[in-house]
Structures are given as structure tokens and as C-alpha cells.
Design an enzyme around this catalytic site. Structure first.
Site, PDB file in Angstrom:
ATOM      1  N   LYS A  56      -0.757   5.989   5.233  1.00 36.47           N
ATOM      2  CA  LYS A  56      -2.125   5.682   5.270  1.00 36.47           C
ATOM      3  C   LYS A  56      -2.313   5.342   6.931  1.00 36.47           C
ATOM      4  O   LYS A  56      -1.795   4.856   7.695  1.00 36.47           O
ATOM      5  CB  LYS A  56      -1.881   3.854   4.875  1.00 36.47           C
ATOM      6  CG  LYS A  56      -3.287   3.213   5.152  1.00 36.47           C
ATOM      7  CD  LYS A  56      -3.129   1.948   4.360  1.00 36.47           C
ATOM      8  CE  LYS A  56      -4.406   1.342   4.805  1.00 36.47           C
ATOM      9  NZ  LYS A  56      -4.098  -0.252   3.912  1.00 36.47           N
ATOM     10  N   LYS A  66      -5.493  -2.100  13.714  1.00 37.28           N
ATOM     11  CA  LYS A  66      -4.171  -1.743  12.800  1.00 37.28           C
ATOM     12  C   LYS A  66      -3.412  -0.590  13.297  1.00 37.28           C
ATOM     13  O   LYS A  66      -2.388  -0.387  12.684  1.00 37.28           O
ATOM     14  CB  LYS A  66      -4.492  -1.784  11.416  1.00 37.28           C
ATOM     15  CG  LYS A  66      -5.692  -2.864  10.738  1.00 37.28           C
ATOM     16  CD  LYS A  66      -5.560  -3.076   9.071  1.00 37.28           C
ATOM     17  CE  LYS A  66      -6.479  -4.367   8.719  1.00 37.28           C
ATOM     18  NZ  LYS A  66      -6.602  -4.328   7.355  1.00 37.28           N
ATOM     19  N   GLU A  83       7.187   9.240   6.318  1.00 34.02           N
ATOM     20  CA  GLU A  83       6.882   8.129   5.600  1.00 34.02           C
ATOM     21  C   GLU A  83       7.028   8.489   3.952  1.00 34.02           C
ATOM     22  O   GLU A  83       7.672   7.418   3.200  1.00 34.02           O
ATOM     23  CB  GLU A  83       5.353   7.723   6.047  1.00 34.02           C
ATOM     24  CG  GLU A  83       4.998   7.050   7.131  1.00 34.02           C
ATOM     25  CD  GLU A  83       5.380   5.595   7.387  1.00 34.02           C
ATOM     26  OE1 GLU A  83       5.928   5.077   6.271  1.00 34.02           O
ATOM     27  OE2 GLU A  83       5.280   5.210   8.377  1.00 34.02           O
ATOM     28  N   LYS A 141      -4.230   8.292   2.395  1.00 29.63           N
ATOM     29  CA  LYS A 141      -5.371   7.484   2.486  1.00 29.63           C
ATOM     30  C   LYS A 141      -5.840   7.496   4.034  1.00 29.63           C
ATOM     31  O   LYS A 141      -5.016   7.320   4.793  1.00 29.63           O
ATOM     32  CB  LYS A 141      -5.118   6.260   1.773  1.00 29.63           C
ATOM     33  CG  LYS A 141      -6.412   5.096   2.093  1.00 29.63           C
ATOM     34  CD  LYS A 141      -5.818   3.853   1.885  1.00 29.63           C
ATOM     35  CE  LYS A 141      -6.867   2.792   2.211  1.00 29.63           C
ATOM     36  NZ  LYS A 141      -6.356   1.495   2.139  1.00 29.63           N
TER      37      LYS A 141
HETATM   38  C1  PBG Z   1      -5.815  -3.278   3.277  1.00 29.09           C
HETATM   39  C2  PBG Z   1      -6.619  -2.162   2.578  1.00 29.09           C
HETATM   40  C3  PBG Z   1      -7.509  -1.273   3.157  1.00 29.09           C
HETATM   41  C4  PBG Z   1      -8.110  -0.510   2.196  1.00 29.09           C
HETATM   42  C5  PBG Z   1      -7.087  -0.633   1.022  1.00 29.09           C
HETATM   43  N1  PBG Z   1      -6.218  -1.644   1.418  1.00 29.09           N
HETATM   44  C6  PBG Z   1      -8.383  -1.689   4.423  1.00 29.09           C
HETATM   45  C7  PBG Z   1      -7.442  -1.599   5.534  1.00 29.09           C
HETATM   46  O1  PBG Z   1      -6.329  -1.205   5.668  1.00 29.09           O
HETATM   47  O2  PBG Z   1      -8.105  -2.386   6.590  1.00 29.09           O
HETATM   48  C8  PBG Z   1      -9.272   0.490   2.367  1.00 29.09           C
HETATM   49  C9  PBG Z   1      -9.786   0.981   1.178  1.00 29.09           C
HETATM   50  C10 PBG Z   1     -11.328   1.493   1.380  1.00 29.09           C
HETATM   51  O3  PBG Z   1     -11.560   1.514   2.658  1.00 29.09           O
HETATM   52  O4  PBG Z   1     -11.915   1.829   0.315  1.00 29.09           O
HETATM   53  N2  PBG Z   1      -4.642  -3.473   2.793  1.00 29.09           N
END
Ligand code: PBG
Length: 336
Positions: free
Chosen positions: A206, A229, A245, A260
Site C-alpha cells: 500500500k 502517512k 512486504e 493499492k
Molecule cells: C486507510 C485506508 C485508506 C483507503 C483504504 N483504507 C486511505 C488512507 O490510507 O489514507 C483508501 C481507499 C480509497 O482511496 O478508495 N486505512
């Protein structure tokens, strides 16, 4: 494999021959996209009979639990095998430590139980493990005085959150927090507590992405989040690190892994699939959805065609499935 020796040359070779008619194109199509490849993310909010549209995600709403169950029925009817749930937590239930994530009567638990009560195994429920929808600072974990997200302390809370969701009936636990070691800790706790059958789909690769903005509106964390983040989500420049990962999460007991965001990271999807031969999912995230909607609204392309082409691209890259806010629409297009 292509050797250069076994193929005819033009004009004996005319690659357009097989493209001439629809029936022939169907015969040589290499990649299939069906509703079974789709996971539909849904946002749940407080109340009864409530639908709250999300301005930055046109066509996507938050639903109260009763209406969420109706959406789950829509998904079953369209052949979608799994839903991904995210909560909009009331501001007065957000706190520094995100304790609402551990409340057995929180929105996620009520929504999960209601869908499972109504539909049983007709559809899977995937629940998100991370603290950002519950913290007053919008980070995915516990923070120290300097605002740094603490790893091991956060993992302890995530284990409690995962068990809370499993007790409510979650079928797939999906940690999206990017703490180190959380898959192993959650897997062990699930086993010990009698949830050995519950799957883990790890958000393994991610990235710290600019494409998450509308999602943060949807869960109400955008205005709360200070900074970024980047100390836990991945650098968009890296792919070897993504493989590490994934390797770690698989070794700790993940059943499947996720990459993602989606479309800008198809090379990562392919690399993971080739390296590990496990189910790989990709999340076509909120900013990607918003881009397609904006392009269609601006007349830059046909919406349905844009949706189906992008989803097919994930399959071509090796994804078993795609989390997409277009899932219901796409599933209906595919079966129309
Ligand atoms: C946070 C999380 C995020 C998304 C899914 N889980 C946002 C982030 O990491 O700030 C994003 C999903 C999307 O943008 O559709 N745990």
C-alpha cells in the site's frame, strides 16, 4: 513462446484476421472479467433510512445499516461475491487512541452482523483493519508526542480490532494500516480465539498515494489528518520493497495480498503475481474512481467503456479481483 521462427510473415501473417468479427474476437480473448472478479467497497453511517452522498465521489454514498443490507442484496443479485466495509465514525466517538474500533457495537460490527444475518454465505464481508476512521488525528495507528505512528503498540490494538470484527461475523480481515508484524499477530489471535477459518487479505503493498482524498472525505478523516502517512505507507518509487512486504505478509499467514492504488501500480500487480503465484487483489481507489467520473462528465470518454477497460486491465496484469466503487455498475454491465 515467441521464437521468431515458427511464425509466418506478412502477408501470410495478418493479425487483423482474427479481429474481423465479434465472434472471432471473443474466441481469441486472453483475459476474462466477470462479476466474480469484483469486490464492492461500501461506506456505513449512523441512523436509519439514511443515505449521505459523498461530494468528491459522485454516485457513491454512505448508507445506514438498514440500507446497507439492501445494497448487499443488490450485490448478490449482480453476482458480486464480496463487499468491503468502511465506517464513518461520529466525531464524538473519535479519540486519540481510536478506542471505538474495539467497541463490539460499533458501526462496522453492526453492519457486518446485519449483512450476515440477512444473507449468510450468499456474500462475503471483508472488514478493514486500521485506526484512521476512529482516531481524532486521522492516522492509521497510535501516535507519540511528536505525531510519529507507533508500530508495536498499534499492532496490539489492531489485533483487538480484528477479533472484534471476527466476532461480528467478518469473513475476511483486511489490514490496511501497513504496520510491521500485524499479519502474524492477527493470524495467531484468530487461531487462538477460534477463528481459524477467517481469511486475511493483507494490504501488503500500500503506497502513500495522492489518490486517497475522496476516501478520506467518505470516512471523515480528511480534515483531521495532519501531515502525511509516509512513515508507514510505501514510497511510490519502490517495487522491490513491495515484494518484500508481500513475502513477509504471506509468511505470516495472509491468504491473499493487495496492491493499492490500482491503475498507476499495475506493474506492481504483475510483479507480485509472477513472484508469488498467490491470489493478488488490486484496489482501484477513490481518486481513480473520481478521475473516471470527471473524465466522463467532461465528455472525454464513455463512462461505461472507461470503467470496463480499466477493470479488464487489472485482470490482464494478473489480479484475481478488483476492489472498485464501480463494482455494482460494472457487474450489471457485464451481465446485461
Ligand atoms: C486507510 C485506508 C485508506 C483507503 C483504504 N483504507 C486511505 C488512507 O490510507 O489514507 C483508501 C481507499 C480509497 O482511496 O478508495 N486505512
Amino acid at each position: 513462446m515467441h521464437t521468431g521462427m515458427t511464425h509466418a510473415a506478412f502477408p501470410d501473417l495478418r493479425l487483423r484476421r482474427t479481429r474481423r468479427t465479434a465472434w472471432s474476437r471473443a474466441m481469441v480473448r486472453e483475459t476474462q472479467l466477470t462479476p466474480a472478479n469484483l469486490i464492492w467497497p461500501l461506506f456505513v453511517c449512523q441512523g436509519d433510512g439514511v443515505e449521505e452522498p459523498i461530494a468528491s465521489l459522485p454516485g457513491v454514498s454512505r448508507w445506514s445499516v438498514d440500507l446497507l443490507v439492501a445494497r448487499a442484496r443488490d450485490a448478490v443479485d449482480a453476482g458480486i461475491p464480496c463487499l468491503a466495509l468502511f465506517p464513518y465514525t461520529q466525531p464524538d466517538r473519535r479519540s486519540e487512541d481510536g478506542a471505538e474500533a474495539l467497541n463490539s457495537d460499533n458501526l462496522m460490527c453492526r453492519a457486518t452482523a446485519a449483512i450476515k444475518d440477512a444473507l449468510g454465505d450468499a456474500i462475503g464481508v471483508l472488514t478493514d483493519v486500521a485506526l484512521d476512521p476512529y482516531t481524532s488525528h486521522g492516522q492509521d495507528g497510535l501516535i507519540d508526542a511528536a505525531g510519529y505512528v507507533l508500530n508495536d503498540e498499534t499492532v496490539e490494538v489492531l489485533v483487538g480490532q480484528a477479533l472484534n470484527q471476527a466476532r461480528a461475523g467478518a469473513d475476511i480481515i483486511a489490514p490496511s494500516d501497513m504496520m510491521d508484524g500485524r499479519i502474524g499477530a492477527i493470524r495467531e489471535a484468530l487461531e487462538v480465539e477460534g477463528f481459524g477459518h477467517v481469511q486475511i487479505m493483507s494490504y501488503a503493498a500500500k503506497y502513500a498515494s495522492a489518490f486517497y482524498g475522496p476516501f478520506r472525505d467518505a470516512v471523515g478523516s480528511r480534515g483531521l489528518l495532519k501531515g502525511d502517512k509516509m512513515t508507514y505507507q510505501m514510497d511510490p518509487a519502490n517495487v522491490e520493497e513491495a515484494l518484500r512486504e508481500v513475502e513477509q505478509d504471506l509468511a505470516e499467514g495472509a491468504d491473499s495480498v493487495m496492491v493499492k492504488p490500482g491503475l498507476p501500480y499495475l506493474d506492481v500487480v504483475r510483479a507480485v503475481k509472477d513472484a508469488f503465484a498467490v491470489p493478488v487483489y488490486a484496489y482501484q481507489v477513490s481518486g481513480e474512481y473520481a478521475m473516471i467520473e470527471a473524465a466522463a462528465a467532461a465528455g472525454a470518454g464513455d463512462r461505461d467503456a472507461l470503467v470496463l477497460e480499466t477493470l479488464l486491465a487489472f485482470r490482464r496484469a494478473g489480479a484475481s479481483g478488483i476492489l472498485s466503487y464501480h463494482a455494482l455498475h460494472a457487474a450489471r454491465l457485464l451481465t446485461a
